[in-house]
Design a protein around this motif. Structure first.
Motif, PDB file in Angstrom:
ATOM      1  N   LYS A 177       0.801  -1.182  -0.041  1.00 10.43           N
ATOM      2  CA  LYS A 177       0.037   0.444   0.277  1.00 10.43           C
ATOM      3  C   LYS A 177       0.801   1.394  -0.097  1.00 10.43           C
ATOM      4  O   LYS A 177       0.525   2.269  -0.742  1.00 10.43           O
ATOM      5  CB  LYS A 177      -0.885  -0.106   1.059  1.00 10.43           C
ATOM      6  CG  LYS A 177      -1.961   1.541   1.631  1.00 10.43           C
ATOM      7  CD  LYS A 177      -2.589   1.238   2.313  1.00 10.43           C
ATOM      8  CE  LYS A 177      -3.522   2.244   2.538  1.00 10.43           C
ATOM      9  NZ  LYS A 177      -3.429   3.700   1.775  1.00 10.43           N
ATOM     10  N   ALA A 178       1.855   1.408   1.188  1.00 10.77           N
ATOM     11  CA  ALA A 178       2.840   2.127   1.018  1.00 10.77           C
ATOM     12  C   ALA A 178       3.518   2.826  -0.009  1.00 10.77           C
ATOM     13  O   ALA A 178       3.785   3.806  -0.679  1.00 10.77           O
ATOM     14  CB  ALA A 178       3.362   2.214   2.398  1.00 10.77           C
ATOM     15  N   ASN A 232       3.353  -2.726 -14.968  1.00 10.20           N
ATOM     16  CA  ASN A 232       2.573  -2.599 -16.146  1.00 10.20           C
ATOM     17  C   ASN A 232       1.903  -1.527 -15.800  1.00 10.20           C
ATOM     18  O   ASN A 232       0.718  -1.347 -17.075  1.00 10.20           O
ATOM     19  CB  ASN A 232       1.355  -3.091 -15.328  1.00 10.20           C
ATOM     20  CG  ASN A 232       2.088  -5.152 -15.802  1.00 10.20           C
ATOM     21  OD1 ASN A 232       3.033  -5.466 -16.452  1.00 10.20           O
ATOM     22  ND2 ASN A 232       1.223  -5.877 -14.712  1.00 10.20           N
ATOM     23  N   HIS A 233       2.290   0.112 -15.654  1.00  5.00           N
ATOM     24  CA  HIS A 233       1.578   1.412 -14.991  1.00  5.00           C
ATOM     25  C   HIS A 233       1.876   1.686 -16.747  1.00  5.00           C
ATOM     26  O   HIS A 233       3.299   1.677 -17.130  1.00  5.00           O
ATOM     27  CB  HIS A 233       2.381   2.134 -14.743  1.00  5.00           C
ATOM     28  CG  HIS A 233       1.173   2.728 -14.380  1.00  5.00           C
ATOM     29  ND1 HIS A 233       1.414   4.328 -15.086  1.00  5.00           N
ATOM     30  CD2 HIS A 233       0.546   3.208 -13.110  1.00  5.00           C
ATOM     31  CE1 HIS A 233       0.908   5.393 -14.420  1.00  5.00           C
ATOM     32  NE2 HIS A 233       0.160   4.621 -13.113  1.00  5.00           N
ATOM     33  N   PHE A 244       4.304   5.409  -5.065  1.00 12.29           N
ATOM     34  CA  PHE A 244       4.147   5.716  -6.398  1.00 12.29           C
ATOM     35  C   PHE A 244       3.643   7.234  -7.146  1.00 12.29           C
ATOM     36  O   PHE A 244       3.249   7.806  -8.261  1.00 12.29           O
ATOM     37  CB  PHE A 244       3.952   4.418  -6.974  1.00 12.29           C
ATOM     38  CG  PHE A 244       4.013   4.261  -8.187  1.00 12.29           C
ATOM     39  CD1 PHE A 244       5.702   3.648  -9.080  1.00 12.29           C
ATOM     40  CD2 PHE A 244       2.841   3.982  -9.422  1.00 12.29           C
ATOM     41  CE1 PHE A 244       5.114   3.779 -10.850  1.00 12.29           C
ATOM     42  CE2 PHE A 244       2.923   3.982 -11.217  1.00 12.29           C
ATOM     43  CZ  PHE A 244       4.022   4.212 -11.144  1.00 12.29           C
ATOM     44  N   GLU A 245       1.811   6.741  -6.572  1.00 12.66           N
ATOM     45  CA  GLU A 245       0.758   7.915  -7.405  1.00 12.66           C
ATOM     46  C   GLU A 245       0.880   8.990  -7.066  1.00 12.66           C
ATOM     47  O   GLU A 245       1.129  10.189  -7.608  1.00 12.66           O
ATOM     48  CB  GLU A 245      -0.536   6.966  -6.823  1.00 12.66           C
ATOM     49  CG  GLU A 245      -0.463   5.710  -7.014  1.00 12.66           C
ATOM     50  CD  GLU A 245      -1.310   5.566  -8.589  1.00 12.66           C
ATOM     51  OE1 GLU A 245      -2.240   6.384  -9.553  1.00 12.66           O
ATOM     52  OE2 GLU A 245      -1.222   4.500  -9.471  1.00 12.66           O
ATOM     53  N   ALA A 257       3.141  -5.018  -6.071  1.00  9.15           N
ATOM     54  CA  ALA A 257       3.611  -3.845  -6.133  1.00  9.15           C
ATOM     55  C   ALA A 257       4.355  -4.074  -7.008  1.00  9.15           C
ATOM     56  O   ALA A 257       3.899  -2.437  -8.201  1.00  9.15           O
ATOM     57  CB  ALA A 257       4.017  -3.086  -4.738  1.00  9.15           C
ATOM     58  N   TRP A 258       5.440  -4.282  -7.186  1.00  8.40           N
ATOM     59  CA  TRP A 258       6.685  -4.585  -8.447  1.00  8.40           C
ATOM     60  C   TRP A 258       5.592  -5.000 -10.198  1.00  8.40           C
ATOM     61  O   TRP A 258       6.045  -3.975 -10.841  1.00  8.40           O
ATOM     62  CB  TRP A 258       7.363  -5.342  -8.181  1.00  8.40           C
ATOM     63  CG  TRP A 258       8.679  -5.544  -9.184  1.00  8.40           C
ATOM     64  CD1 TRP A 258       8.921  -6.678  -9.874  1.00  8.40           C
ATOM     65  CD2 TRP A 258       9.066  -4.369  -9.823  1.00  8.40           C
ATOM     66  NE1 TRP A 258       9.868  -5.759 -10.526  1.00  8.40           N
ATOM     67  CE2 TRP A 258      10.187  -5.372 -10.229  1.00  8.40           C
ATOM     68  CE3 TRP A 258       8.996  -2.941  -9.529  1.00  8.40           C
ATOM     69  CZ2 TRP A 258      10.970  -3.746 -11.932  1.00  8.40           C
ATOM     70  CZ3 TRP A 258      10.432  -1.589 -10.328  1.00  8.40           C
ATOM     71  CH2 TRP A 258      10.558  -2.693 -11.329  1.00  8.40           C
TER      72      TRP A 258
END
Length: 259
Positions: free
Chosen positions: A189-190, A228-229, A195-196, A222-223
């Motif tokens: 989550k962190a 994939n972003h 990242f966002e 998370a990775w």
């Protein structure tokens, strides 16, 4: 520990070196930076910085924070033990120095100062850079600040803050950090929240380095989300770190590289 061992074995099975890389950008990074074995005069200063901490037998009250402002652990620890067990290794510090020196970022953000071992590698690589380093624990930051003064790292601006509070500041959108080193909170989550929050600061030349991407199943998740972003193009998995690039001219590619 079993999970990390299994992840490492999987990493070794899939990992490559420069001979299997067909991207000129990544090939140059590997051959001129990652695999540069030449001794650097700065390495001696990094060792001295580390040895000063390893010789420090003072005990301090260490406080760790979660993704929000909630304290989840507070205890007394010896400075030397923190440097030995929680800080970046000598090999990794030298690689971080080379990466920073290779790209010469003018503006840098580090999330998670601890005792400043990684900070010293970043600061030494480009003394003209402006570095903001964030730490939630005032006791460890006090040690780091003292070290920065002794070693004349005048390009470092240390800030004691809860990470999410700092990153929620709308003024961050006016900053363009060329390098961000994420080493503050190893939870899914962190990591994704940071990242966002920092996406508005990216440029075509931005590099982000995420520490401990295989620390746990949720960090691996998370990775995967970060890789994939749609704004992410090139990613490099070194097992310990995940390097993220946003170069629009690059095709989307993922590399698993032995260091």
């Amino acid at each position: 520990m079993l999970f990390q061992l299994q992840s490492y074995l999987k990493f070794l099975w899939h990992s490559k070196n420069e001979h299997a890389v067909h991207s000129p950008f990544v090939f140059s990074l590997l051959t001129k930076c990652f695999y540069d074995k030449k001794s650097k005069s700065e390495y001696a200063i990094l060792r001295k910085y580390r040895n000063t901490l390893l010789a420090n037998s003072n005990s301090i009250e260490v406080t760790d924070f979660g993704a929000g402002s909630k304290v989840f652990k507070s205890n007394t620890r010896v400075v030397a033990k923190i440097a030995r067990t929680a800080g970046i290794s000598s090999k990794r510090a030298e690689l971080l120095f080379r990466i920073t020196h290779y790209f010469q970022p003018e503006t840098i953000l580090e999330i998670g100062t601890s005792l400043g071992l990684a900070t010293s590698a970043i600061a030494m690589a480009n003394l003209k850079s402006k570095i903001i380093t964030l730490e939630g624990c005032s006791s460890t930051m006090a040690i780091a600040k003292s070290q920065f003064q002794v070693f004349h790292f005048d390009n470092v601006n240390p800030i004691v803050t809860e990470f999410s509070n700092y990153l929620s500041d709308f003024r961050l959108q006016t900053l363009n950090f060329k390098l961000i080193y994420f080493d503050g909170n190893h939870s899914k989550k962190a990591t994704l929240d940071y990242f966002e929050a920092l996406l508005p600061t990216i440029t075509n030349d931005t590099l982000w380095i995420f520490d401990d991407i295989h620390w746990s199943p949720e960090m691996e998740e998370a990775w995967q989300i970060i890789k994939n972003h749609p704004k992410v193009t090139v990613t490099i998995d070194t097992f310990q770190w995940g390097l993220v690039f946003f170069r629009r001219e690059q095709p989307k590619q993922h590399f698993i590289i032995r260091t």
